[in-house]
Design an enzyme around this catalytic site. Structure first.
Site, short mmCIF file in Angstrom:
data_model
loop_
_atom_site.label_atom_id
_atom_site.label_comp_id
_atom_site.label_asym_id
_atom_site.label_seq_id
_atom_site.Cartn_x
_atom_site.Cartn_y
_atom_site.Cartn_z
N HIS A 39 65.15 67.43 61.15
CA HIS A 39 64.94 66.13 60.80
C HIS A 39 64.53 65.68 59.46
O HIS A 39 63.51 66.21 59.24
CB HIS A 39 64.04 65.41 61.92
CG HIS A 39 63.97 63.86 61.91
ND1 HIS A 39 62.75 63.32 61.29
CD2 HIS A 39 64.74 62.67 61.97
CE1 HIS A 39 63.18 61.99 61.27
NE2 HIS A 39 64.33 61.59 61.78
N HIS A 80 65.23 58.21 53.01
CA HIS A 80 65.04 57.55 54.25
C HIS A 80 64.61 56.01 53.91
O HIS A 80 65.47 54.96 54.46
CB HIS A 80 64.21 58.15 55.15
CG HIS A 80 64.00 57.37 56.43
ND1 HIS A 80 63.04 56.40 56.65
CD2 HIS A 80 64.56 57.23 57.49
CE1 HIS A 80 62.76 55.67 57.64
NE2 HIS A 80 63.88 56.40 58.40
#
Length: 279
Positions: A39, A80
């Site tokens: 991740h 992100h």
């Protein structure tokens, strides 16, 4: 890649749809084994950087989960947050900066990365790409088409409309996961036999990628996993860092786990004799 006896439940032979991106769905060394996803590179101090990706690949990860946003001059940047403040030495929105400006910033001492550069740098890696803004869809499609990376990427987004738009922009299939509308309907309607009404929607996605629970609503339960498998869909769970929970989910039959703790997930997969996955 042999399967040593670990005392764990054997992997079930689910009727997967064959999707080239999902190497456990096609004949090969990882057929019918769970997948491990790093991740954001599974290196929180250097998330979404080349250093994080290299470390994950060196540990044996084949799948890199990333996020992409569009810069002011149309470059697809791996990042992100909507703003730069949390992870970089810069401030403001990513979309308000040119790539030249963004390239001078650092995350844990590491430079930001363009999506195209990561695809080129790791030709054997598969990228699970969360399309964070609407403009990212067009740039993502253009890069995938130009580099012929259709089988190396999965387009993820909470926004189903972005997935629908991508399908119209690419010349051949690119794997996708369901957005919140699809997943929410599966969670809510599935127990009442509602999958028949969802069949057309489910036929357009290749897997579901979900948290263990959303707010107070449990998502990853045995019946949910069974319903997804009955529809030919893999279940990938994010973000799991506890080894005991990883084992529990794998015993439940999930098909992939995303983690921020690369060493922990690598150890769990090694214990289950499905490591490394860079084969």
């Amino acid at each position: 890649m042999s399967r040593a006896k670990t005392g764990r439940k054997p992997y079930r032979q689910h009727p997967y749809r064959q999707v080239p991106y999902l190497v456990n769905s096609v004949p090969g060394p990882l057929h019918h084994t769970p997948l491990a996803f790093a991740h954001r590179g599974a290196d929180p101090e250097r998330e979404n950087t080349m250093a994080a990706f290299q470390r994950a690949v060196d540990l044996g990860f084949r799948y890199l989960e990333i996020d992409v946003r569009t810069s002011a001059d149309g470059e697809l940047v791996i990042f992100h947050d909507e703003t730069l403040d949390r992870t970089t030495d810069g401030t403001g929105r990513v979309s308000e900066h040119s790539w030249a400006q963004l390239s001078r910033l650092r995350v844990g001492g590491q430079p930001l990365v363009r999506f195209e550069d990561a695809l080129r740098a790791f030709p054997d890696a598969h990228f699970n790409v969360d399309l964070k803004d609407a403009a990212a869809v067009d740039h993502f499609a253009e890069i995938v088409e130009r580099l012929g990376a259709h089988d190396r990427v999965l387009a993820a987004s909470f926004n189903d409309a972005r997935r629908h738009r991508l399908r119209r922009l690419v010349s051949r299939h690119v794997a996708t996961s369901g957005g919140w509308v699809s997943i929410g309907l599966m969670v809510l309607l599935g127990p009442f036999g509602g999958l028949g009404r969802l069949s057309q929607r489910l036929a357009r996605i290749d897997c579901v990628q979900v948290p263990i629970r959303q707010s107070r609503i449990p998502v990853v339960r045995p019946k949910f996993v069974e319903r997804c498998h009955a529809a030919g869909l893999q279940v990938h769970v994010w973000v799991v860092d506890d080894p005991q929970e990883m084992h529990r989910l794998l015993d439940l039959g999930v098909d992939g786990i995303m983690t921020d703790d690369a060493e922990a997930l690598a150890a769990v997969m090694r214990e289950r004799s499905v490591w490394p996955q860079t084969v």
